[in-house]
Scaffold this motif. Structure first.
Motif, PDB file in Angstrom:
ATOM      1  N   ILE A   1       1.234  -0.909   0.001  1.00 43.79           N
ATOM      2  CA  ILE A   1       0.278   0.388   0.031  1.00 43.79           C
ATOM      3  C   ILE A   1       0.776   1.384  -0.598  1.00 43.79           C
ATOM      4  O   ILE A   1       2.124   1.512   0.145  1.00 43.79           O
ATOM      5  N   ARG A   2      -0.004   2.255   0.065  1.00 41.85           N
ATOM      6  CA  ARG A   2       0.964   3.795  -0.196  1.00 41.85           C
ATOM      7  C   ARG A   2       0.588   4.100   1.110  1.00 41.85           C
ATOM      8  O   ARG A   2      -0.482   3.625   2.085  1.00 41.85           O
ATOM      9  N   ALA A   3       1.973   5.117   2.013  1.00 42.02           N
ATOM     10  CA  ALA A   3       1.663   6.181   3.230  1.00 42.02           C
ATOM     11  C   ALA A   3       0.690   7.190   3.089  1.00 42.02           C
ATOM     12  O   ALA A   3      -0.341   7.420   1.678  1.00 42.02           O
ATOM     13  N   GLY A   4      -0.710   7.042   3.964  1.00 43.68           N
ATOM     14  CA  GLY A   4      -2.316   7.198   3.700  1.00 43.68           C
ATOM     15  C   GLY A   4      -3.337   6.759   3.469  1.00 43.68           C
ATOM     16  O   GLY A   4      -3.764   6.378   3.495  1.00 43.68           O
ATOM     17  N   ASP A   5      -2.785   5.135   3.259  1.00 46.91           N
ATOM     18  CA  ASP A   5      -3.869   4.277   2.951  1.00 46.91           C
ATOM     19  C   ASP A   5      -4.211   3.678   4.150  1.00 46.91           C
ATOM     20  O   ASP A   5      -3.915   3.831   4.609  1.00 46.91           O
ATOM     21  N   SER A   6      -5.460   2.896   4.424  1.00 52.07           N
ATOM     22  CA  SER A   6      -5.590   1.954   5.176  1.00 52.07           C
ATOM     23  C   SER A   6      -6.105   0.652   4.497  1.00 52.07           C
ATOM     24  O   SER A   6      -6.026   0.419   3.413  1.00 52.07           O
ATOM     25  N   VAL A   7      -6.154  -0.139   6.060  1.00 50.36           N
ATOM     26  CA  VAL A   7      -6.313  -1.999   5.301  1.00 50.36           C
ATOM     27  C   VAL A   7      -7.415  -2.275   6.423  1.00 50.36           C
ATOM     28  O   VAL A   7      -7.577  -2.073   7.426  1.00 50.36           O
TER      29      VAL A   7
END
Length: 154
Positions: A54-60
């Motif tokens: 994922i990218r920084a700023g994303d959520s899982v």
């Protein structure tokens, strides 16, 4: 006519420079709120997918589609992407957990019911006290996963 074309070119150049400058300074006009990626627990004791980028700023978001409870527990010996100390239950039949990742790094996690950490902080199958041994003496695959958080893509 020449002044009009010169003025139009100047407006286009300034508009392009302003857009580039806003991007360089992080003004995203509200469009960069991060994505939400998903990990599921199907009708088996595993996280799918095992590895996720994922990218920084994303959520899982973890979703438990199994009829048993599971957990998302951080393996803090290896975590560099935040969310240290995570120990959240994924309730049976649709329970969810959501974590937000603000900076690059790695988030290693496991289910404490279906894995344990060995002396080197590596997730391993539960073993004789909680695992099911096959004919070859193996106790199966630990229920674990890893999320790699890449820098924000601006």
């Amino acid at each position: 006519m020449r002044k009009l074309l010169t003025g139009l070119v100047l407006v286009l150049v300034l508009g392009t420079l302003a857009a580039l400058g806003a991007s360089a300074y992080g003004d995203h006009g509200g469009r960069d709120k991060g994505r939400v990626r998903q990990v599921t627990v199907p009708e088996a004791d595993r996280f799918t997918p095992f590895a996720l980028q994922i990218r920084a700023g994303d959520s899982v978001r973890w979703v438990n589609n199994d009829e048993d409870n599971h957990f998302v527990v951080s393996d803090d010996a290896f975590n560099t992407a935040g969310n240290r100390g995570t120990d959240r239950q994924l309730s049976a039949d649709g329970g969810t957990v959501v974590l937000h990742f603000r900076h690059p790094g790695t988030f290693v996690y496991y289910c404490k019911l279906h894995a344990r950490l060995d002396a080197f902080n590596q997730p391993v199958a539960p073993g004789p006290d909680g695992g099911i041994q096959d004919a070859n003496g193996n106790f199966g695959t630990p229920m674990s996963g890893v999320i790699t958080v890449l820098p924000r893509h601006d």
